[in-house]
Every structure is written in C-alpha cells, then in structure tokens.
Write a protein that holds these residues in place. Structure first.
Motif, mmCIF file in Angstrom:
data_model
loop_
_atom_site.group_PDB
_atom_site.id
_atom_site.type_symbol
_atom_site.label_atom_id
_atom_site.label_comp_id
_atom_site.label_asym_id
_atom_site.label_seq_id
_atom_site.Cartn_x
_atom_site.Cartn_y
_atom_site.Cartn_z
ATOM 1 N N ASN A 106 0.824 -1.216 0.000
ATOM 2 C CA ASN A 106 0.000 0.000 0.000
ATOM 3 C C ASN A 106 0.851 1.256 0.000
ATOM 4 O OD1 ASN A 106 -2.477 -1.317 -0.109
ATOM 5 N ND2 ASN A 106 -2.611 -1.488 2.114
ATOM 6 N N TYR A 107 1.952 1.254 0.741
ATOM 7 C CA TYR A 107 2.849 2.414 0.751
ATOM 8 C C TYR A 107 3.432 2.646 -0.644
ATOM 9 C CZ TYR A 107 2.828 1.892 5.875
ATOM 10 O OH TYR A 107 2.465 1.778 7.202
ATOM 11 N N HIS A 109 2.128 1.739 -3.450
ATOM 12 C CA HIS A 109 1.023 2.224 -4.277
ATOM 13 C C HIS A 109 0.811 3.724 -4.075
ATOM 14 C CE1 HIS A 109 -3.201 3.233 -5.082
ATOM 15 N NE2 HIS A 109 -3.092 2.358 -6.077
ATOM 16 N N ASP A 110 0.783 4.153 -2.817
ATOM 17 C CA ASP A 110 0.546 5.569 -2.519
ATOM 18 C C ASP A 110 1.631 6.462 -3.109
ATOM 19 O OD1 ASP A 110 -1.719 4.743 -1.164
ATOM 20 O OD2 ASP A 110 -0.871 5.081 0.840
ATOM 21 N N LYS A 114 0.871 9.117 -6.222
ATOM 22 C CA LYS A 114 1.160 10.545 -6.066
ATOM 23 C C LYS A 114 2.115 11.033 -7.156
ATOM 24 C CE LYS A 114 2.843 13.942 -2.770
ATOM 25 N NZ LYS A 114 3.402 14.171 -1.435
#
Length: 130
Positions: A106-107, A109-110, A114
């Motif tokens: 998830n990190y 992906h974030d 961005k």
C-alpha cells in the motif's frame, strides 16, 4: 530537470528498467499467491520466488526519488511475503508478516499514485503497478 531539486522526477533508462522489473515481479507475485492458495505451488517455492523478486527489484537502481522509495517498499513487501509463507508452512502465525507485506504494498502504491502525473509527463508509466 533541476539537479538541485531532490524531488524532481526523471524517466531515464534505469527508471524504465526498474518499472519493467517491478511490474513483472508484482504480476508474478499474484500468480504465485494464487498457485500457492490452490496447492499448485509448494510454500518453499513461493517463498523462494518472493525472496528472489526482492533481490531482482533492488538490482536496478532508479534515479527518480519516488521510484527509489517505491523500490524500498517493494523489496520489503516481497521479503515479508516470503517470510509469511515460510511461517505459514511451518504451521506458525504469519499474520504480522502478511500484514507488513500488504502495508508495504500500500505504501508503494501511494507513492506511485502521487508521482504518477509527473512521471507520466516524463514518459514513465506506473499504471501497471497501481
């Protein structure tokens, strides 16, 4: 690109090679996980594939700061996933390791989400990793 700006995005050959490598390994992980769940792949094979993917994803050194950050998270994700599979195969609780693997995914992906617009303008497509 302003070399004095550490947040400036780039899309050179190393960045593109990293994206290709990461995309292949992330896609493969989904297949390995499915094969593991269905019993078509032994736990030790899946774990080894995950550990190997962690090595491969860190082999290419991207120049873009967001890709370097995503690389760090992906390395950790593959490693934690491999450790979770090893623990599970031994009948031990793998929940914490699996949670870390998904958190790291998830990190990554974030970070990529961005950076996606700026990287796209530079010619790097991170969409397959999202």
């Amino acid at each position: 690109m302003d070399s004095g700006n550490s947040l400036a995005h780039s899309c050179g050959a190393a960045d593109q090679r990293f994206l290709e490598r990461a995309t292949l390994d992330v896609t493969a992980l989904a297949v390995w996980a499915q094969d593991y769940r269905s019993g078509d792949l032994a736990p030790r094979e899946v774990a080894q594939e995950a550990f190997d993917a962690a090595q491969r994803v860190t082999h290419v050194k991207p120049n873009d700061p967001s890709l370097r950050q995503a690389q760090h998270y992906l390395d950790g994700m593959f490693t934690e996933y491999g450790k979770a599979v090893v623990l599970s195969a031994k009948g031990r609780d793998a929940g914490d390791r699996m949670f870390r693997a998904y958190s790291l995914a998830n990190y990554a992906h974030d970070v990529l989400a961005k950076a996606q617009p700026a990287l796209q303008r530079q010619g790097c497509d991170v969409a397959p990793l999202l």
